[in-house]
Design a protein around this motif. Structure first.
Motif, PDB file in Angstrom:
ATOM      1  N   TYR A  39       0.811  -1.213   0.000  1.00  0.00           N
ATOM      2  CA  TYR A  39       0.000   0.000   0.000  1.00  0.00           C
ATOM      3  C   TYR A  39       0.848   1.269   0.000  1.00  0.00           C
ATOM      4  O   TYR A  39       1.947   1.291   0.551  1.00  0.00           O
ATOM      5  N   GLY A  40       0.313   2.325  -0.579  1.00  0.00           N
ATOM      6  CA  GLY A  40       0.822   3.684  -0.423  1.00  0.00           C
ATOM      7  C   GLY A  40       2.202   3.946  -0.973  1.00  0.00           C
ATOM      8  O   GLY A  40       3.011   4.587  -0.317  1.00  0.00           O
ATOM      9  N   LEU A  41       2.491   3.500  -2.193  1.00  0.00           N
ATOM     10  CA  LEU A  41       3.786   3.798  -2.800  1.00  0.00           C
ATOM     11  C   LEU A  41       3.694   5.098  -3.591  1.00  0.00           C
ATOM     12  O   LEU A  41       2.627   5.496  -4.043  1.00  0.00           O
ATOM     13  N   ASN A  42       4.826   5.752  -3.773  1.00  0.00           N
ATOM     14  CA  ASN A  42       4.871   7.033  -4.479  1.00  0.00           C
ATOM     15  C   ASN A  42       5.986   6.997  -5.505  1.00  0.00           C
ATOM     16  O   ASN A  42       7.064   6.488  -5.235  1.00  0.00           O
ATOM     17  N   ALA A  43       5.681   7.551  -6.687  1.00  0.00           N
ATOM     18  CA  ALA A  43       6.678   7.608  -7.763  1.00  0.00           C
ATOM     19  C   ALA A  43       6.567   8.942  -8.481  1.00  0.00           C
ATOM     20  O   ALA A  43       5.506   9.559  -8.517  1.00  0.00           O
ATOM     21  N   ALA A  44       7.675   9.374  -9.066  1.00  0.00           N
ATOM     22  CA  ALA A  44       7.690  10.622  -9.827  1.00  0.00           C
ATOM     23  C   ALA A  44       6.956  10.434 -11.145  1.00  0.00           C
ATOM     24  O   ALA A  44       6.975   9.360 -11.736  1.00  0.00           O
ATOM     25  N   GLY A  45       6.313  11.483 -11.617  1.00  0.00           N
ATOM     26  CA  GLY A  45       5.672  11.463 -12.925  1.00  0.00           C
ATOM     27  C   GLY A  45       4.347  10.734 -12.925  1.00  0.00           C
ATOM     28  O   GLY A  45       3.690  10.586 -11.903  1.00  0.00           O
ATOM     29  N   GLY A  52      -0.793  -7.694 -14.649  1.00  0.00           N
ATOM     30  CA  GLY A  52      -0.090  -8.480 -15.656  1.00  0.00           C
ATOM     31  C   GLY A  52       1.291  -7.953 -15.994  1.00  0.00           C
ATOM     32  O   GLY A  52       2.081  -8.656 -16.623  1.00  0.00           O
ATOM     33  N   ASP A  53       1.603  -6.715 -15.600  1.00  0.00           N
ATOM     34  CA  ASP A  53       2.926  -6.157 -15.868  1.00  0.00           C
ATOM     35  C   ASP A  53       3.980  -6.873 -15.027  1.00  0.00           C
ATOM     36  O   ASP A  53       3.774  -7.147 -13.849  1.00  0.00           O
ATOM     37  N   ARG A  54       5.109  -7.162 -15.648  1.00  0.00           N
ATOM     38  CA  ARG A  54       6.268  -7.726 -14.936  1.00  0.00           C
ATOM     39  C   ARG A  54       7.198  -6.554 -14.656  1.00  0.00           C
ATOM     40  O   ARG A  54       7.682  -5.894 -15.583  1.00  0.00           O
ATOM     41  N   VAL A  55       7.452  -6.289 -13.373  1.00  0.00           N
ATOM     42  CA  VAL A  55       8.164  -5.081 -12.953  1.00  0.00           C
ATOM     43  C   VAL A  55       9.307  -5.441 -12.022  1.00  0.00           C
ATOM     44  O   VAL A  55       9.145  -6.248 -11.103  1.00  0.00           O
ATOM     45  N   SER A  56      10.473  -4.830 -12.271  1.00  0.00           N
ATOM     46  CA  SER A  56      11.608  -4.944 -11.353  1.00  0.00           C
ATOM     47  C   SER A  56      11.673  -3.665 -10.534  1.00  0.00           C
ATOM     48  O   SER A  56      11.968  -2.596 -11.059  1.00  0.00           O
ATOM     49  N   PHE A  57      11.370  -3.777  -9.257  1.00  0.00           N
ATOM     50  CA  PHE A  57      11.380  -2.645  -8.347  1.00  0.00           C
ATOM     51  C   PHE A  57      12.762  -2.512  -7.714  1.00  0.00           C
ATOM     52  O   PHE A  57      13.349  -3.511  -7.301  1.00  0.00           O
ATOM     53  N   VAL A  58      13.275  -1.294  -7.614  1.00  0.00           N
ATOM     54  CA  VAL A  58      14.548  -1.028  -6.948  1.00  0.00           C
ATOM     55  C   VAL A  58      14.227  -0.430  -5.581  1.00  0.00           C
ATOM     56  O   VAL A  58      13.553   0.603  -5.485  1.00  0.00           O
ATOM     57  N   LEU A  59      14.695  -1.090  -4.535  1.00  0.00           N
ATOM     58  CA  LEU A  59      14.408  -0.703  -3.154  1.00  0.00           C
ATOM     59  C   LEU A  59      15.699  -0.379  -2.421  1.00  0.00           C
ATOM     60  O   LEU A  59      16.731  -0.996  -2.665  1.00  0.00           O
ATOM     61  N   ARG A  60      15.631   0.577  -1.509  1.00  0.00           N
ATOM     62  CA  ARG A  60      16.799   0.865  -0.662  1.00  0.00           C
ATOM     63  C   ARG A  60      17.028  -0.267   0.331  1.00  0.00           C
ATOM     64  O   ARG A  60      18.155  -0.595   0.659  1.00  0.00           O
ATOM     65  N   GLU A  61      15.920  -0.834   0.853  1.00  0.00           N
ATOM     66  CA  GLU A  61      16.007  -1.925   1.826  1.00  0.00           C
ATOM     67  C   GLU A  61      15.309  -3.149   1.258  1.00  0.00           C
ATOM     68  O   GLU A  61      14.191  -3.043   0.747  1.00  0.00           O
ATOM     69  N   SER A  62      15.926  -4.283   1.372  1.00  0.00           N
ATOM     70  CA  SER A  62      15.374  -5.517   0.836  1.00  0.00           C
ATOM     71  C   SER A  62      14.002  -5.822   1.444  1.00  0.00           C
ATOM     72  O   SER A  62      13.849  -5.822   2.666  1.00  0.00           O
ATOM     73  N   ASN A  64      11.377  -4.061   1.646  1.00  0.00           N
ATOM     74  CA  ASN A  64      10.631  -2.906   2.156  1.00  0.00           C
ATOM     75  C   ASN A  64      10.228  -2.011   0.985  1.00  0.00           C
ATOM     76  O   ASN A  64      11.018  -1.196   0.513  1.00  0.00           O
ATOM     77  N   PHE A  65       8.990  -2.147   0.537  1.00  0.00           N
ATOM     78  CA  PHE A  65       8.537  -1.371  -0.606  1.00  0.00           C
ATOM     79  C   PHE A  65       8.351   0.102  -0.279  1.00  0.00           C
ATOM     80  O   PHE A  65       8.242   0.932  -1.174  1.00  0.00           O
ATOM     81  N   GLN A  66       8.330   0.458   0.997  1.00  0.00           N
ATOM     82  CA  GLN A  66       8.270   1.880   1.359  1.00  0.00           C
ATOM     83  C   GLN A  66       9.600   2.572   1.077  1.00  0.00           C
ATOM     84  O   GLN A  66       9.678   3.790   1.079  1.00  0.00           O
ATOM     85  N   SER A  67      10.644   1.793   0.803  1.00  0.00           N
ATOM     86  CA  SER A  67      11.945   2.363   0.437  1.00  0.00           C
ATOM     87  C   SER A  67      12.133   2.366  -1.078  1.00  0.00           C
ATOM     88  O   SER A  67      13.258   2.455  -1.566  1.00  0.00           O
ATOM     89  N   LEU A  68      11.026   2.322  -1.818  1.00  0.00           N
ATOM     90  CA  LEU A  68      11.046   2.295  -3.285  1.00  0.00           C
ATOM     91  C   LEU A  68      11.719   3.542  -3.848  1.00  0.00           C
ATOM     92  O   LEU A  68      11.423   4.660  -3.439  1.00  0.00           O
ATOM     93  N   VAL A  69      12.642   3.325  -4.795  1.00  0.00           N
ATOM     94  CA  VAL A  69      13.283   4.473  -5.455  1.00  0.00           C
ATOM     95  C   VAL A  69      12.973   4.535  -6.941  1.00  0.00           C
ATOM     96  O   VAL A  69      13.089   5.587  -7.553  1.00  0.00           O
ATOM     97  N   GLY A  70      12.553   3.425  -7.528  1.00  0.00           N
ATOM     98  CA  GLY A  70      12.207   3.422  -8.943  1.00  0.00           C
ATOM     99  C   GLY A  70      11.983   2.014  -9.431  1.00  0.00           C
ATOM    100  O   GLY A  70      12.050   1.055  -8.656  1.00  0.00           O
ATOM    101  N   TRP A  71      11.712   1.866 -10.750  1.00  0.00           N
ATOM    102  CA  TRP A  71      11.516   0.538 -11.302  1.00  0.00           C
ATOM    103  C   TRP A  71      11.666   0.531 -12.810  1.00  0.00           C
ATOM    104  O   TRP A  71      11.688   1.569 -13.457  1.00  0.00           O
ATOM    105  N   HIS A  72      11.770  -0.695 -13.318  1.00  0.00           N
ATOM    106  CA  HIS A  72      11.744  -0.923 -14.765  1.00  0.00           C
ATOM    107  C   HIS A  72      10.577  -1.865 -15.041  1.00  0.00           C
ATOM    108  O   HIS A  72      10.502  -2.945 -14.453  1.00  0.00           O
TER     109      HIS A  72
END
Length: 155
Positions: A39-45, A52-62, A64-72
């Motif tokens: 819940y409650g993630l934030n991204a620029a733009g 169905g999307d396959r997404v690689s999330f980059v996290l500061r802490e393993s 912990n999605f609240q430490s999300l910095v970006g994704w592909h």
């Protein structure tokens, strides 16, 4: 930086508020993947995510999605890079802050004022370190996301 690759089962609570006067758009969202709700993630733009999307999330802490910095997003090829200043700009701001703090400290003549400005200088040093650290982490995250894109394109 840690990378978690998931296939999204559901994307929900998508909102696109603006930040202050600059009208920078951000996206708030939540998702479900592998039976886990995040819940409650934030991204620029205004990135697009859908079930169905396959997404690689980059996290500061393993994990912990609240430490999300970006994704592909492997499905669409879209990258979401972190909002960050360049390292050069971070160093410039840190230098200006330190010069200002040093000027206040070195021109103080009374002991009480010198003590107060010394405390402010210490806070300025911490702020300068934080500014440079955030810029550095942002650059690292952007490199990781670009390498994810390049490795996906190479397949």
């Amino acid at each position: 930086m840690h990378v978690e690759t998931l296939t999204l089962e559901r994307v929900f609570d998508v909102q696109r508020p603006t930040i202050g006067r600059s009208r920078d758009t951000t996206s708030d969202f939540s998702f479900e993947a592998q039976g886990r709700k995040v819940y409650g993630l934030n991204a620029a733009g205004t990135p697009s995510l859908k079930a169905g999307d396959r997404v690689s999330f980059v996290l500061r802490e393993s994990g912990n999605f609240q430490s999300l910095v970006g994704w592909h997003n492997h499905t669409t090829g879209e990258d979401v890079l972190p909002r960050h200043r360049s390292l050069g700009r971070g160093l410039f701001h840190a230098g200006v802050i330190l010069v200002f703090g040093w000027m206040m400290f070195s021109t103080a003549e009374q002991p009480g004022v010198r003590l107060m400005t010394g405390g402010l200088l210490a806070l300025f040093v911490l702020f300068a370190i934080s500014t440079v650290q955030n810029a550095w982490q942002g650059q690292q995250a952007a490199r990781v996301i670009r390498s994810l894109r390049e490795s996906a394109e190479g397949r």
